[in-house]
Motif scaffolding. Structure first.
Motif, PDB file in Angstrom:
ATOM      1  N   ARG A 128       0.852  -1.188   0.000  1.00 13.84           N
ATOM      2  CA  ARG A 128       0.000   0.000   0.000  1.00 13.84           C
ATOM      3  C   ARG A 128       0.895   1.247   0.000  1.00 13.84           C
ATOM      4  NH1 ARG A 128      -5.336  -0.194   1.923  1.00 13.84           N
ATOM      5  NH2 ARG A 128      -6.167  -2.271   2.449  1.00 13.84           N
ATOM      6  N   VAL A 129       0.850   2.020  -1.045  1.00 14.69           N
ATOM      7  CA  VAL A 129       1.612   3.266  -1.110  1.00 14.69           C
ATOM      8  C   VAL A 129       0.895   4.344  -0.303  1.00 14.69           C
ATOM      9  CG1 VAL A 129       2.288   5.172  -2.653  1.00 14.69           C
ATOM     10  CG2 VAL A 129       2.764   2.799  -3.293  1.00 14.69           C
ATOM     11  N   GLY A 130       1.675   5.088   0.486  1.00 12.21           N
ATOM     12  CA  GLY A 130       1.126   6.211   1.237  1.00 12.21           C
ATOM     13  C   GLY A 130       0.265   5.815   2.419  1.00 12.21           C
ATOM     14  N   GLU A 131       0.319   4.551   2.833  1.00  8.85           N
ATOM     15  CA  GLU A 131      -0.477   4.080   3.963  1.00  8.85           C
ATOM     16  C   GLU A 131       0.432   3.410   4.989  1.00  8.85           C
ATOM     17  OE1 GLU A 131      -4.468   2.392   2.839  1.00  8.85           O
ATOM     18  OE2 GLU A 131      -3.500   2.283   0.887  1.00  8.85           O
ATOM     19  N   SER A 132       0.068   3.524   6.251  1.00  7.36           N
ATOM     20  CA  SER A 132       0.913   2.995   7.319  1.00  7.36           C
ATOM     21  C   SER A 132       0.838   1.475   7.368  1.00  7.36           C
ATOM     22  CB  SER A 132       0.473   3.562   8.672  1.00  7.36           C
ATOM     23  OG  SER A 132      -0.653   2.862   9.164  1.00  7.36           O
ATOM     24  N   TYR A 133       1.820   0.900   8.038  1.00 10.64           N
ATOM     25  CA  TYR A 133       1.818  -0.559   8.140  1.00 10.64           C
ATOM     26  C   TYR A 133       0.712  -1.052   9.071  1.00 10.64           C
ATOM     27  CZ  TYR A 133       4.466  -0.864  12.638  1.00 10.64           C
ATOM     28  OH  TYR A 133       4.885  -0.796  13.945  1.00 10.64           O
ATOM     29  N   GLU A 134       0.080  -0.172   9.804  1.00  9.44           N
ATOM     30  CA  GLU A 134      -1.071  -0.574  10.612  1.00  9.44           C
ATOM     31  C   GLU A 134      -2.255  -0.961   9.715  1.00  9.44           C
ATOM     32  OE1 GLU A 134      -1.672   2.593  13.397  1.00  9.44           O
ATOM     33  OE2 GLU A 134      -0.162   1.779  14.774  1.00  9.44           O
ATOM     34  N   ALA A 135      -2.319  -0.413   8.512  1.00  9.00           N
ATOM     35  CA  ALA A 135      -3.358  -0.848   7.569  1.00  9.00           C
ATOM     36  C   ALA A 135      -3.185  -2.320   7.230  1.00  9.00           C
ATOM     37  CB  ALA A 135      -3.303  -0.001   6.299  1.00  9.00           C
ATOM     38  N   LEU A 136      -1.934  -2.793   7.207  1.00 11.14           N
ATOM     39  CA  LEU A 136      -1.673  -4.206   6.934  1.00 11.14           C
ATOM     40  C   LEU A 136      -2.132  -5.086   8.093  1.00 11.14           C
ATOM     41  CD1 LEU A 136       1.938  -3.838   5.487  1.00 11.14           C
ATOM     42  CD2 LEU A 136      -0.235  -3.854   4.235  1.00 11.14           C
ATOM     43  N   MET A 137      -2.085  -4.550   9.306  1.00 11.05           N
ATOM     44  CA  MET A 137      -2.599  -5.299  10.457  1.00 11.05           C
ATOM     45  C   MET A 137      -4.093  -5.538  10.288  1.00 11.05           C
ATOM     46  SD  MET A 137      -0.638  -3.405  13.627  1.00 11.05           S
ATOM     47  CE  MET A 137       1.129  -3.066  13.564  1.00 11.05           C
ATOM     48  N   ARG A 138      -4.796  -4.508   9.835  1.00 15.55           N
ATOM     49  CA  ARG A 138      -6.245  -4.653   9.634  1.00 15.55           C
ATOM     50  C   ARG A 138      -6.541  -5.622   8.487  1.00 15.55           C
ATOM     51  NH1 ARG A 138      -5.584   0.895  10.924  1.00 15.55           N
ATOM     52  NH2 ARG A 138      -5.507   1.541   8.739  1.00 15.55           N
ATOM     53  N   ASP A 139      -5.752  -5.533   7.419  1.00 10.03           N
ATOM     54  CA  ASP A 139      -5.905  -6.492   6.315  1.00 10.03           C
ATOM     55  C   ASP A 139      -5.738  -7.923   6.820  1.00 10.03           C
ATOM     56  OD1 ASP A 139      -6.159  -4.456   4.420  1.00 10.03           O
ATOM     57  OD2 ASP A 139      -4.032  -4.525   3.845  1.00 10.03           O
ATOM     58  N   SER A 140      -4.678  -8.137   7.603  1.00  9.63           N
ATOM     59  CA  SER A 140      -4.350  -9.484   8.078  1.00  9.63           C
ATOM     60  C   SER A 140      -5.485 -10.066   8.909  1.00  9.63           C
ATOM     61  CB  SER A 140      -3.063  -9.453   8.903  1.00  9.63           C
ATOM     62  OG  SER A 140      -1.971  -9.012   8.129  1.00  9.63           O
ATOM     63  N   ALA A 141      -6.058  -9.245   9.783  1.00 11.61           N
ATOM     64  CA  ALA A 141      -7.151  -9.722  10.627  1.00 11.61           C
ATOM     65  C   ALA A 141      -8.346 -10.147   9.777  1.00 11.61           C
ATOM     66  CB  ALA A 141      -7.549  -8.632  11.619  1.00 11.61           C
ATOM     67  N   LYS A 142      -8.661  -9.361   8.750  1.00 11.31           N
ATOM     68  CA  LYS A 142      -9.789  -9.702   7.878  1.00 11.31           C
ATOM     69  C   LYS A 142      -9.510 -10.974   7.087  1.00 11.31           C
ATOM     70  CE  LYS A 142     -11.282  -4.890   7.391  1.00 11.31           C
ATOM     71  NZ  LYS A 142     -11.301  -3.709   6.491  1.00 11.31           N
ATOM     72  N   ILE A 143      -8.270 -11.153   6.670  1.00 17.45           N
ATOM     73  CA  ILE A 143      -7.916 -12.319   5.865  1.00 17.45           C
ATOM     74  C   ILE A 143      -8.027 -13.605   6.674  1.00 17.45           C
ATOM     75  CG2 ILE A 143      -5.874 -13.444   4.855  1.00 17.45           C
ATOM     76  CD1 ILE A 143      -5.257 -10.710   3.550  1.00 17.45           C
ATOM     77  N   LEU A 144      -7.691 -13.560   7.958  1.00 21.47           N
ATOM     78  CA  LEU A 144      -7.845 -14.750   8.798  1.00 21.47           C
ATOM     79  C   LEU A 144      -9.301 -15.199   8.821  1.00 21.47           C
ATOM     80  CD1 LEU A 144      -5.591 -13.990  11.917  1.00 21.47           C
ATOM     81  CD2 LEU A 144      -5.034 -15.372   9.896  1.00 21.47           C
ATOM     82  N   GLY A 145     -10.207 -14.256   9.021  1.00 22.03           N
ATOM     83  CA  GLY A 145     -11.628 -14.590   9.047  1.00 22.03           C
ATOM     84  C   GLY A 145     -12.131 -15.082   7.706  1.00 22.03           C
ATOM     85  N   LEU A 146     -11.660 -14.462   6.645  1.00 24.24           N
ATOM     86  CA  LEU A 146     -12.085 -14.856   5.305  1.00 24.24           C
ATOM     87  C   LEU A 146     -11.637 -16.277   4.983  1.00 24.24           C
ATOM     88  CD1 LEU A 146     -13.526 -13.727   2.814  1.00 24.24           C
ATOM     89  CD2 LEU A 146     -11.305 -12.904   2.001  1.00 24.24           C
ATOM     90  N   ALA A 147     -10.402 -16.616   5.360  1.00 26.78           N
ATOM     91  CA  ALA A 147      -9.901 -17.976   5.112  1.00 26.78           C
ATOM     92  C   ALA A 147     -10.732 -19.004   5.868  1.00 26.78           C
ATOM     93  CB  ALA A 147      -8.435 -18.076   5.519  1.00 26.78           C
ATOM     94  N   ALA A 148     -11.082 -18.695   7.109  1.00 25.04           N
ATOM     95  CA  ALA A 148     -11.889 -19.628   7.894  1.00 25.04           C
ATOM     96  C   ALA A 148     -13.275 -19.815   7.281  1.00 25.04           C
ATOM     97  CB  ALA A 148     -12.006 -19.114   9.336  1.00 25.04           C
TER      98      ALA A 148
END
Length: 350
Positions: free
Chosen positions: A122-142
């Motif tokens: 993600r250009v111009g976005e903090s790495y905390e946005a990746l934390m939110r992505d990761s949390a959503k991806i765990l739920g989506l995979a399940a």
């Protein structure tokens, strides 16, 4: 004792097939996840002039032979990271990539010499946005694996719970009783003697030839990782700068970097950075990593000069690499990575 049947034996494939179909559903849902968020899916070349410059990653080497017989050394990449960052320098803003990557000297229940890495930036976005992505991806995979729980070796994680966020320094104090930051000065330089003394006080083994990095890794492996990602996922955040070769220092404390790792069921799933874009500093870190690789393993890899040139043009960005096969394992309850690979690499005969 007879050798196990090959993966292509019909009865073995029948046992593996449910895992593989879940894999396909998870991958399709993640592609949709990124498309909905305006990510462009990119496809990077496997052959690179450098496989990466991390001391403890091992590559497969090959060579390109020209029409006249001239030979150029090449490597199978250990990550699509360098190519992805060149695309950010070229002007891409949000990219995602499913890449087959290759790592030598790695084989076991969680390791395979060829596996799939999911990276996104993600250009111009903090790495905390990746934390939110990761949390959503765990739920989506399940959801796509039709389960409410991620599992591995008796550990369970609720993928719909917000992950715990824990700094590395907090983890050292909580699980080992060690003040990690006391062994790091404001420039990021490390004090091996101080950390060695702390390990001895904590009842941990210290060898004469252990470096600061060796001692750091021992605490992570023996005292910290066993406690991560149980019940809910853990985001282990703010690694020391010395352990974050591709990440920028935090604004809050120059001793630590914008790097986190995601754990679930005690398994490391992802590694993320607020990306370093200082070309001079990046070269210095690469050279330090390769000096350490030569010391430990007697070999090193070239620096990708093209990458360093592109880094000068790359905008501020955050990026993450997630082991896709491991995610599938936890979502499906598989016990070995080869159960979730359509066509595993055969093991060498012993």
């Amino acid at each position: 004792m007879p050798a196990p049947s090959p993966w292509w034996t019909p009865h073995v494939h029948a046992d593996r097939r449910p895992f593989l179909l879940s894999r396909n559903r998870i991958q399709a849902s993640l592609r949709e996840f990124f498309a909905e968020r305006d990510f462009v899916e990119v496809d990077t070349a496997t052959l690179q002039v450098s496989p990466g410059n991390e001391a403890h990653l091992h590559a497969f080497a090959t060579e390109a032979v020209g029409m006249g017989g001239d030979k150029t050394p090449l490597y199978l990449h250990t990550s699509p990271e360098f190519a992805c960052k060149k695309l950010l320098a070229a002007g891409e803003r949000r990219i995602a990539c499913f890449a087959h990557v290759y790592r030598n000297r790695e084989r076991g229940p969680l390791h395979h010499p060829e596996f799939t890495m999911l990276e996104w930036y993600r250009v111009g976005e903090s790495y905390e946005a990746l934390m939110r992505d990761s949390a959503k991806i765990l739920g989506l995979a399940a959801e796509k694996a039709e389960t409410g729980t991620l599992t591995f070796r008796g550990s369970e994680v609720d993928p719909f719970k917000e992950p715990e966020r824990l700094s590395v320094a907090e983890a050292f104090e909580r699980f080992a009783g060690i003040d990690l930051l006391a062994s790091i000065d404001r420039t990021g330089a490390t004090d091996r003697g101080h950390l060695a003394s702390s390990l001895k006080q904590a009842g941990m083994r210290v060898a004469e030839d252990d470096t600061w990095s060796d001692l750091f890794s021992r605490v992570i492996v023996e005292r910290v990782e066993p406690h991560l990602g149980h019940g809910r996922a853990t985001i282990l955040d703010e690694y020391p700068v010395a352990e974050a070769a591709l990440a920028r220092p935090t604004a809050r404390d120059p001793r630590v970097a914008e790097r986190f790792e995601l754990y679930a069921c005690g398994v490391e799933l992802a590694n993320a950075f607020g990306e370093l874009t200082d070309t001079v500093e990046q070269r210095r870190r690469f050279e330090g990593e390769m000096t350490e690789k030569m010391r430990v393993y007697g070999e090193s890899y070239p620096v990708d000069e093209d990458f360093l040139a592109a880094l000068a043009l790359m905008p501020e960005a955050s990026g993450i690499a997630l082991g896709f096969d491991r995610l599938v394992m936890l979502a499906t309850g598989a016990s070995r990575i080869d159960q979730v690979l359509w066509a595993p690499v055969p093991e060498a005969a012993r």
